[in-house]
Write a protein that holds these residues in place. Structure first.
Motif, short mmCIF file in Angstrom:
data_model
loop_
_atom_site.label_atom_id
_atom_site.label_comp_id
_atom_site.label_asym_id
_atom_site.label_seq_id
_atom_site.Cartn_x
_atom_site.Cartn_y
_atom_site.Cartn_z
N THR A 190 -13.38 78.22 -48.92
CA THR A 190 -14.08 77.04 -48.44
C THR A 190 -15.58 77.31 -48.49
O THR A 190 -16.05 78.28 -47.90
N ILE A 191 -16.30 76.53 -49.22
CA ILE A 191 -17.76 76.67 -49.24
C ILE A 191 -18.41 75.32 -48.98
O ILE A 191 -18.65 74.55 -49.90
N PRO A 192 -18.68 75.01 -47.74
CA PRO A 192 -19.38 73.76 -47.48
C PRO A 192 -20.89 73.99 -47.41
O PRO A 192 -21.34 75.01 -46.91
N TYR A 193 -21.65 73.08 -47.95
CA TYR A 193 -23.09 73.10 -47.78
C TYR A 193 -23.43 71.96 -46.83
O TYR A 193 -23.08 70.81 -47.09
N ILE A 194 -24.06 72.29 -45.73
CA ILE A 194 -24.32 71.27 -44.72
C ILE A 194 -25.82 71.20 -44.48
O ILE A 194 -26.43 72.16 -44.04
N LYS A 195 -26.41 70.06 -44.78
CA LYS A 195 -27.85 69.93 -44.62
C LYS A 195 -28.14 68.74 -43.72
O LYS A 195 -27.69 67.63 -44.00
N ASN A 196 -28.90 68.98 -42.68
CA ASN A 196 -29.25 67.89 -41.79
C ASN A 196 -30.75 67.86 -41.58
O ASN A 196 -31.33 68.82 -41.10
N ASN A 252 -25.57 63.19 -36.71
CA ASN A 252 -24.65 64.25 -36.33
C ASN A 252 -23.75 64.66 -37.48
O ASN A 252 -23.27 63.81 -38.23
N ILE A 253 -23.52 65.95 -37.58
CA ILE A 253 -22.58 66.45 -38.57
C ILE A 253 -21.57 67.32 -37.86
O ILE A 253 -21.95 68.18 -37.06
N GLU A 254 -20.33 67.10 -38.13
CA GLU A 254 -19.30 67.99 -37.59
C GLU A 254 -18.47 68.51 -38.75
O GLU A 254 -18.11 67.75 -39.64
N HIS A 255 -18.21 69.77 -38.70
CA HIS A 255 -17.43 70.36 -39.79
C HIS A 255 -16.44 71.34 -39.21
O HIS A 255 -16.78 72.13 -38.35
N GLU A 256 -15.21 71.27 -39.65
CA GLU A 256 -14.29 72.33 -39.23
C GLU A 256 -13.35 72.68 -40.37
O GLU A 256 -13.00 71.86 -41.19
N ALA A 257 -12.98 73.93 -40.42
CA ALA A 257 -12.09 74.36 -41.48
C ALA A 257 -11.16 75.43 -40.95
O ALA A 257 -11.54 76.24 -40.11
N THR A 258 -9.93 75.41 -41.41
CA THR A 258 -9.00 76.46 -41.01
C THR A 258 -8.25 76.95 -42.25
O THR A 258 -8.08 76.22 -43.21
#
Lengths: 480, 412
Positions: free
Chosen positions: A403-409, A415-421
């Motif tokens: 999992t490679i998320p790029y999160i830019k705010n 609001n940004i919410e990210h979850e990974a399992t």
């Protein structure tokens, strides 16, 4: 095991693996200006279209093939491909379905695509693309009544050139990345959809893509425009025959939603994934991008990716209009030696824009699965929101899930919410199912379907059934 | 700038009498640095922090020649905490004091030879080229430090536009334990600091490392830590990233045997256009290891925070438990928070997850507090402090926890 037995076994795995013996018209092998002119000429395109292609080709010559991605593949010789292949009987376009080559009809029958309008019960308008050209579009009359244009790209370039000229290349410009630019230069056919102002498309529109000829690349281009206040749901399915060579598929899909319009785009991708040892299969390098141009517009991508040797695509939404919404629902399943690098990009530009990403990845065998995504909230996109959830399931310790998320705010009101399992199917879950009389395989299939349910629910009914079966088939033999 | 650095390097090589093999290592590393330069955003690891740009914006020239200086140190940075210390002035060791410990059990080796390696990380090349006193602290088998070891970093007031490269390795043998506090008081001049550390934690050993970057400086800092954990060992790593103009903490942690565990907790608390990054890689190479990361950021006045975290799980590393959480509060316009929480997993019987959020303070909570008589500013302060306090509470050394609370002004 003798060869015949092997063949039969293989067929069991991939039931769309047959090829059809049809005479083909091909462009000369290789990629150069002459080939592009040949394609443009054979499709009787206007000059501006040829210019568009040549401009893209100029740019393509300067671009380098990207190599940052995770699934590596042997170098593709772009001069060793046929860029145009069409069934010969298409040279003089058939006026009606009766004139179609019966062999083509038979092919599509095998694929289970209702080309004959008698199959009205299905109620889906289909545009079928065979290798490089669109062979038939059904339910045309009914759609025309409402002013909806649903036809092949070649036809649209001729008959609705003002619309095509206005929108083609506005979401994926000719100066985009390597494969998108290649597509802009040599695209052969695809579907064109225009939904006029205020019209809710009464039926699902559908395209079926099939690669038949060997040594060909398929480069289709789809353009969907939803005018103000309209709605359309569009389905796309793909299959290819089994060959032990790798074939390239580099499509471009552009969606444009104007004020208050909604586009729902669903894909069930089942290109030939290669055999158990990873030989053959399709390279699926597709660029899909949607632009929420108007206020309150919405674009929703749903994809079930089970096929292809390598899948490399990121269906994206550019949320430009205020209050626009982007959604991405994905199931990606890899088995044997398949590789997938897929995900989405949500680019928030307008105010109050919302996006939601649900991604489920399942990897088994020796395969590699990756979610790569970008959420970018610009400084002007006040009160924007993103929710991302990506879950991966691993089966066996020879596969990988990443999992490679790029999160830019850049906006303090957003609001940004990210979850990974990442996990495996727990023994307790399996035990619970076994205890109630399910065997191992049924239990896994049940649990996996539950795992994917959030995404499967988003698919139109007809597709959901197919997708559910696909999920089961793709994982066969991976447990135990 | 490039020519100047070359001149610095030449005179530096001439000044010191290096053996030919050491000279060669330094030259190879230097050449590689010159070839590739400072990392820019085209390099994936530096995607969110373009160091090349930051260097060009802040320096006309960086002077890498050595600046020895004497300083009278009378400040007290850490209050009444009893401690051992090593003092660095302008990157060079000036004082070593293990007065609370049994000095037979601790070996400090200085001026060591550099190993022959060529990293892809050009800042490590730079470090290898210019580092002059490569020091290693070894804690012998079974020895437990009684008091924390504080590493003080001072810069003399006249130092400006200089580049310093230091290297301090720490080696814990089996059954040892050590608490380290890293704290600095630097001047306000522009300097570029490149700190490298290699840490080995032996079987059943415990290392707690607290990095406190708290004093306001306009220095640009990069610190790289390469940490290896043996069987049943434990690492607690705490970062308070606040004072420097730019700071990047690059932590590379490998769990090389069973039952190792790593906890990384970080606070990025920025204002005034500062730009800080925490980047971690946790390599789970063997079974039954655990890692936990919690990074919280508060961003004000055009500041930029970055968190890049990666959990890698080898196919052998079954039963891995990996967790990562990054949360950010964006409190004013023109701030930016970028995160890239990454999972790369090749084993199936694992439990790995990450979460990342960024956004503003919940207006309902503000309203709740204001309706009870607090001002807007007070409510905001209270909520932000509560947000950060969760990380501070995770510090297991009570003395250090109190120190951090005192330094940050965050109390319950």
């Amino acid at each position: 095991m003798d060869n015949r037995q092997k063949e039969i076994d293989n067929l069991k795995d991939y039931k769309y693996g047959f090829s059809t013996d049809i005479e083909n018209t091909r462009a000369p092998k290789g990629l150069n200006e002459d080939v592009i002119k040949f394609i443009s000429n054979i499709k009787k395109e206007p000059q501006w279209m040829l210019d568009f292609r040549l401009k893209a080709f100029e740019r393509f010559k300067q671009l380098k093939e990207p190599d940052w991605q995770k699934p590596k593949y042997p170098k593709i010789d772009y001069q060793d491909l046929y860029y145009y292949s069409a069934p010969k009987s298409m040279d003089d376009k058939p006026k009606s379905l009766d004139e179609l080559d019966p062999k083509l009809l038979e092919t599509y029958k095998k694929l289970g695509i209702p080309l004959q309008e008698q199959a009205r019960l299905n109620g889906i308008a289909v545009d079928a693309v065979f290798d490089s050209v669109s062979v038939a579009t059904t339910f045309k009359e009914e759609l025309t009544k409402q002013g909806i244009i649903f036809c092949s790209m070649s036809e649209a370039i001729q008959k609705h050139s003002d619309l095509v000229k206005k929108y083609l290349g506005t979401v994926i410009p000719t100066t985009d990345h390597f494969f998108a630019t290649l597509n802009s230069a040599v695209f052969t056919d695809g579907s064109f959809v225009y939904i006029p102002e205020g019209v809710k498309c009464p039926m699902e529109l559908s395209t079926y893509f099939r690669i038949n000829a060997s040594e060909t690349g398929q480069f289709e281009r789809t353009l969907i425009i939803a005018d103000k206040g309209s709605y359309v749901s569009y389905l796309e399915g793909c299959t290819a025959p089994m060959r032990d060579e790798n074939q390239l598929h580099a499509a471009n899909v552009e969606l444009i939603a104007l004020d208050d319009a909604e586009i729902k785009y669903s894909t069930v991708q089942n290109w030939y994934p290669g055999d158990k040892d990873g030989k053959g299969g399709i390279y699926n390098f597709v660029t899909k991008r949607g632009l929420c141009k108007g206020k309150n517009s919405k674009i929703s991508w749903t994809q079930v990716e089970t096929g292809s040797a390598i899948t490399w695509k990121y269906p994206s939404c550019i949320l430009k209009g205020d209050n626009s919404v982007g959604e991405f629902y994905s199931i990606a399943i890899t088995n044997n030696h398949q590789k997938a690098d897929t995900g989405t990009k949500m680019i928030h530009l307008g105010k109050n824009t919302k996006s939601k990403i649900i991604s489920k990845g399942i990897s088994a065998g020796n395969s590699d699965m990756m979610y790569r995504g970008l959420v970018d909230i610009s400084s002007k996109a006040d009160n924007s929101r993103n929710f991302t959830q990506c879950d991966s399931l691993l089966m066996g310790n020879k596969c990988g899930a990443h999992t490679i998320p790029y999160i830019k705010n850049k906006n303090l009101k957003s609001n940004i919410e990210h979850e990974a399992t990442t996990s495996k199917i727990s023994d307790e879950q399996l035990y619970y199912c076994n205890q109630r009389g399910l065997n191992q395989e049924e239990a896994v299939s049940l649990i996996v379907n539950g795992f994917c349910k959030e995404v499967l629910q988003q698919l139109p009914m007809e597709f959901a059934v197919e997708a559910q079966k696909l999920v089961g088939i793709s994982l066969e033999g991976s447990v135990g | 700038m490039e020519n100047n650095i070359k001149l610095n390097f030449e005179s530096y090589l001439n000044e010191k009498n290096f053996t030919s093999s050491q000279k060669e290592i330094k030259e190879i590393n230097f050449d590689n640095f010159i070839k590739n330069g400072f990392p820019n955003r085209r390099i994936e690891d530096w995607k969110f922090s373009d160091l090349k740009k930051i260097i060009t914006n802040n320096f006309e020239n960086i002077d890498f020649s050595k600046k020895e200086a004497q300083l009278n140190i009378d400040e007290n940075l850490i209050g009444d905490l009893e401690h051992n210390k090593i003092t660095f002035i302008n990157g060079a060791i000036s004082n070593i004091d293990f007065s609370y410990e049994n000095e037979d059990k601790i070996i400090v080796e200085q001026n060591l030879n550099l190993e022959n390696e060529l990293s892809k990380n050009t800042l490590l090349n730079l470090n290898t080229a210019f580092v002059s006193n490569y020091t290693k602290i070894l804690v012998k088998k079974g020895y437990q430090f009684k008091k924390p070891l504080v590493l003080f970093n001072y810069l003399s007031h006249d130092l400006s536009n200089s580049g310093l490269n230091t290297r301090l390795d720490i080696n814990l043998e089996d059954e040892a334990s050590l608490n380290i506090i890293n704290i600095s008081n630097e001047n306000l001049n522009n300097n570029f600091l490149n700190f490298r550390q290699k840490i080995n934690i032996g079987k059943n050993s415990i290392l707690k490392n607290y990095s406190l970057d708290i004093n306001e400086t306009s220095n640009i800092k990069y610190s790289f830590k390469d940490i290896n954990l043996e069987k049943n060992s434990h690492l607690e790593y705490f970062i308070l990233s606040k004072g420097s103009k730019f700071a990047k903490h690059d932590i590379n942690c490998s769990l090389n045997d069973e039952y190792g565990s790593v906890v990384i907790n970080g606070i990025i608390d920025l204002n005034d256009k500062k730009h800080h990054e925490i980047k971690t890689i946790i390599n789970h190479n063997e079974e039954n290891c655990k890692s936990y990361q919690l990074i919280k950021s508060v961003l004000n006045d055009g500041a930029k925070g970055v968190y890049q975290g990666k959990i890698y799980v080898n196919s052998k590393a079954q039963k891995t438990d990996g967790y990562q959480l990054s949360r950010a509060l964006l409190l004013s316009n023109e701030v930016e928070f970028n995160a890239k929480p990454e999972l790369e997993i090749y084993a199936d019987d694992v439990k790995c997850s990450h979460g990342s959020t960024s956004g503003n303070i919940d207006e309902n909570s503000i309203f709740y507090l204001m309706s009870r008589g607090l001002s807007y500013a007070q409510s905001k302060k209270l909520l932000t402090n509560g947000f950060l306090n969760e990380v501070i509470e995770k510090i297991t050394n009570e003395d250090v926890k109190l120190l951090v609370k005192k330094l940050t002004g965050i109390t319950e």
